[in-house]
Design a protein around this motif. Structure first.
Motif, PDB file in Angstrom:
ATOM      1  N   GLY A 184       0.842  -1.184   0.000  1.00 39.52           N
ATOM      2  CA  GLY A 184       0.000   0.000   0.000  1.00 39.52           C
ATOM      3  C   GLY A 184       0.880   1.237   0.000  1.00 39.52           C
ATOM      4  O   GLY A 184       2.069   1.166   0.335  1.00 39.52           O
ATOM      5  N   GLY A 185       0.293   2.358  -0.402  1.00 39.68           N
ATOM      6  CA  GLY A 185       1.050   3.608  -0.401  1.00 39.68           C
ATOM      7  C   GLY A 185       0.089   4.776  -0.489  1.00 39.68           C
ATOM      8  O   GLY A 185      -1.118   4.589  -0.649  1.00 39.68           O
ATOM      9  N   ALA A 186       0.643   5.983  -0.336  1.00 36.04           N
ATOM     10  CA  ALA A 186      -0.193   7.180  -0.430  1.00 36.04           C
ATOM     11  C   ALA A 186       0.658   8.406  -0.708  1.00 36.04           C
ATOM     12  O   ALA A 186       1.864   8.417  -0.457  1.00 36.04           O
ATOM     13  CB  ALA A 186      -0.991   7.390   0.860  1.00 36.04           C
ATOM     14  N   MET A 187      -0.030   9.423  -1.231  1.00 36.30           N
ATOM     15  CA  MET A 187       0.572  10.747  -1.396  1.00 36.30           C
ATOM     16  C   MET A 187      -0.253  11.723  -0.575  1.00 36.30           C
ATOM     17  O   MET A 187      -1.469  11.517  -0.427  1.00 36.30           O
ATOM     18  CB  MET A 187       0.527  11.168  -2.873  1.00 36.30           C
ATOM     19  CG  MET A 187       1.356  10.276  -3.768  1.00 36.30           C
ATOM     20  SD  MET A 187       0.744  10.275  -5.480  1.00 36.30           S
ATOM     21  CE  MET A 187      -0.539   9.030  -5.413  1.00 36.30           C
ATOM     22  N   VAL A 188       0.380  12.765  -0.060  1.00 35.64           N
ATOM     23  CA  VAL A 188      -0.378  13.855   0.567  1.00 35.64           C
ATOM     24  C   VAL A 188       0.073  15.173  -0.067  1.00 35.64           C
ATOM     25  O   VAL A 188       1.242  15.326  -0.433  1.00 35.64           O
ATOM     26  CB  VAL A 188      -0.196  13.930   2.111  1.00 35.64           C
ATOM     27  CG1 VAL A 188      -0.843  12.754   2.812  1.00 35.64           C
ATOM     28  CG2 VAL A 188       1.269  14.028   2.491  1.00 35.64           C
ATOM     29  N   THR A 189      -0.870  16.083  -0.208  1.00 29.48           N
ATOM     30  CA  THR A 189      -0.546  17.388  -0.781  1.00 29.48           C
ATOM     31  C   THR A 189      -1.590  18.411  -0.332  1.00 29.48           C
ATOM     32  O   THR A 189      -2.720  18.041   0.016  1.00 29.48           O
ATOM     33  CB  THR A 189      -0.483  17.328  -2.329  1.00 29.48           C
ATOM     34  OG1 THR A 189      -0.119  18.622  -2.838  1.00 29.48           O
ATOM     35  CG2 THR A 189      -1.822  16.932  -2.945  1.00 29.48           C
ATOM     36  N   ASN A 190      -1.182  19.670  -0.365  1.00 30.85           N
ATOM     37  CA  ASN A 190      -2.118  20.760  -0.087  1.00 30.85           C
ATOM     38  C   ASN A 190      -2.527  21.480  -1.358  1.00 30.85           C
ATOM     39  O   ASN A 190      -3.229  22.482  -1.312  1.00 30.85           O
ATOM     40  CB  ASN A 190      -1.477  21.764   0.893  1.00 30.85           C
ATOM     41  CG  ASN A 190      -1.399  21.169   2.291  1.00 30.85           C
ATOM     42  OD1 ASN A 190      -2.384  20.635   2.804  1.00 30.85           O
ATOM     43  ND2 ASN A 190      -0.228  21.231   2.909  1.00 30.85           N
ATOM     44  N   ASP A 191      -2.063  20.978  -2.500  1.00 26.41           N
ATOM     45  CA  ASP A 191      -2.318  21.627  -3.786  1.00 26.41           C
ATOM     46  C   ASP A 191      -3.538  20.963  -4.453  1.00 26.41           C
ATOM     47  O   ASP A 191      -3.491  19.787  -4.817  1.00 26.41           O
ATOM     48  CB  ASP A 191      -1.051  21.481  -4.643  1.00 26.41           C
ATOM     49  CG  ASP A 191      -1.155  22.199  -5.972  1.00 26.41           C
ATOM     50  OD1 ASP A 191      -0.240  22.993  -6.272  1.00 26.41           O
ATOM     51  OD2 ASP A 191      -2.132  21.974  -6.721  1.00 26.41           O
ATOM     52  N   ASP A 192      -4.626  21.730  -4.586  1.00 25.64           N
ATOM     53  CA  ASP A 192      -5.883  21.167  -5.094  1.00 25.64           C
ATOM     54  C   ASP A 192      -5.740  20.577  -6.493  1.00 25.64           C
ATOM     55  O   ASP A 192      -6.205  19.475  -6.767  1.00 25.64           O
ATOM     56  CB  ASP A 192      -6.988  22.229  -5.126  1.00 25.64           C
ATOM     57  CG  ASP A 192      -7.326  22.751  -3.733  1.00 25.64           C
ATOM     58  OD1 ASP A 192      -7.045  22.024  -2.749  1.00 25.64           O
ATOM     59  OD2 ASP A 192      -7.843  23.872  -3.627  1.00 25.64           O
TER      60      ASP A 192
END
Ligand SMILES: *Cc1c(COP(=O)(O)O)cnc(C)c1O
Length: 378
Positions: free
Chosen positions: A200-208
């Motif tokens: 499993g994996g994920a990305m996080v961002t504050n850029d819509d």
């Protein structure tokens, strides 16, 4: 004494087994294995945990890095600066996308990318920097973000080993690692600090708008089913893994505390030994000890590992060959990079068992045998 493992997932599982079984059995009864509520719920809580606007789940940490680079629109030939002293996935995806990996050296104390080395490596073709929060210790993000701002570069954080790490920026604000660059990428490989029971994996961002693109790329470039706007891939976190992660996420800060206590205990046991350097902890972050890694001076490292193995104590070398010296990067000029600290560390590091279930009896046993060998008394 319980058997010593590098990572003790069995013991950790025993403490949450009834919740896990219930969650998995519900999914099997509903037979919604892909997407659905478990994935949405985990995605929301993972974003909240990071105080980030968006989390985008995917199939593994390597995909997270690849999708991030695709989403930022990096083009063949663009240069991406990254450490060589890391797991190969960080730089492999750079090469996979026909970008040029530019390997730079690390700080011998933090094991993380060295800001001055980044400055020297920048050319007109440089587009991005990939700091790796190696072993659970944050890279010096204030300096890295400043360099990125001055040179108009993207910062893609490889947070695979540091989910839950806190970074205190110069202005005194606490951030979770993975939220300071344009995008942060992590892995839920079982042995990672927040691990699922598969990949499993994920990305996080504050850029819509980036979040929008990342979501699409992870799903064959579509927003509306069967209408494909972008070249993408098939990279999903499945419902069972998401349900497991939703059970484990609220426990993560406690897991980190157990690792930090185990690290403190090791530190005490090894303190004052001139041949052993225990892990440095920069005041700017709260180390989450994905690994507990010693730097040995004047010790036959393979001899130590063999001796420990005979006492049923596992140990690991992360990593025996730095990325720039891997054969896969020959065509990218890998070995032409001159990285003395990376080479120096590669010959001297050794990682000891580190997980949430270590007890003092086990650690005393490990410490005593390491010291016995290092001090030449074995
Ligand atoms: C584990 C790891 C990855 C890759 O994650 P996978 O889920 O195994 O694909 C990337 N970078 C680093 C530093 C890692 O430790």
């Amino acid at each position: 004494m319980r058997p010593i493992r590098m990572v003790d997932l069995q013991q950790q599982y025993q403490k949450i087994s009834s919740e896990i079984k219930e969650a998995l059995s519900t999914i099997m009864e509903n037979s919604t294995f892909i997407g659905g509520k478990p994935v949405d719920d985990f995605t929301n809580s993972f974003a909240k945990f990071h105080n980030a606007k968006h989390a985008i789940p995917c199939a593994n940490g390597t995909d997270a890095l690849q999708i991030a680079m695709m989403g930022l629109g990096l083009q063949p030939g663009d240069e991406v600066i990254a450490p060589s002293f890391t797991y190969v996935a960080t730089t492999e995806v750079i090469a996979l996308l026909h970008l040029q990996p530019v390997f730079v050296d690390v700080d011998p104390k933090t094991f993380c990318i060295y800001p001055e080395a980044i400055r020297k490596a920048i050319t007109p073709k440089t587009k991005a920097i990939v700091p790796v929060h190696l072993y659970g210790h944050a890279a010096p993000m204030d300096e890295i973000l400043e360099i990125a701002r001055e040179n108009n570069l993207f910062v893609i954080e490889d947070n695979a080993q540091a989910t839950g790490c806190t970074y205190f920026s110069k202005d005194g604000i606490a951030h979770r690692t993975g939220t300071m660059g344009i995008v942060g990428c992590t892995s839920f490989f079982p042995s990672k600090n927040l691990g699922c029971y598969g990949d499993g994996g994920a990305m996080v961002t504050n850029d819509d708008s980036l979040a929008d693109r990342l979501k699409m790329i992870a799903n064959h470039g579509q927003k509306k089913r069967y209408y494909h706007e972008l070249i993408g891939c098939n990279s999903r976190l499945d419902a069972m893994q998401a349900a497991i992660l939703s059970i484990k996420l609220p426990l993560l800060d406690g897991y980190i505390e157990s690792r930090r206590q185990a690290a403190d205990y090791y530190d005490k046991g090894f303190s004052g030994n001139p041949k052993i350097t225990t892990p440095y902890r920069a005041p700017y972050c709260k180390h989450v000890f994905h690994q507990y890694t010693l730097v040995l001076e004047d010790v036959d490292r393979n001899g130590l590992a063999d001796y420990l193995a005979k006492q049923q104590i596992p140990s690991m070398i992360y990593y025996p060959v730095p990325a720039h010296r891997q054969q896969m990067f020959a065509a990218f000029g890998g070995s032409k990079f001159n990285l003395p600290v990376t080479d120096w560390l590669t010959e001297r590091v050794i990682s000891l068992p580190m997980h949430t279930e270590l007890d003092h009896e086990q650690q005393d046993f490990i410490i005593n045998h390491v010291l016995k060998y290092v001090n030449g008394n074995k």
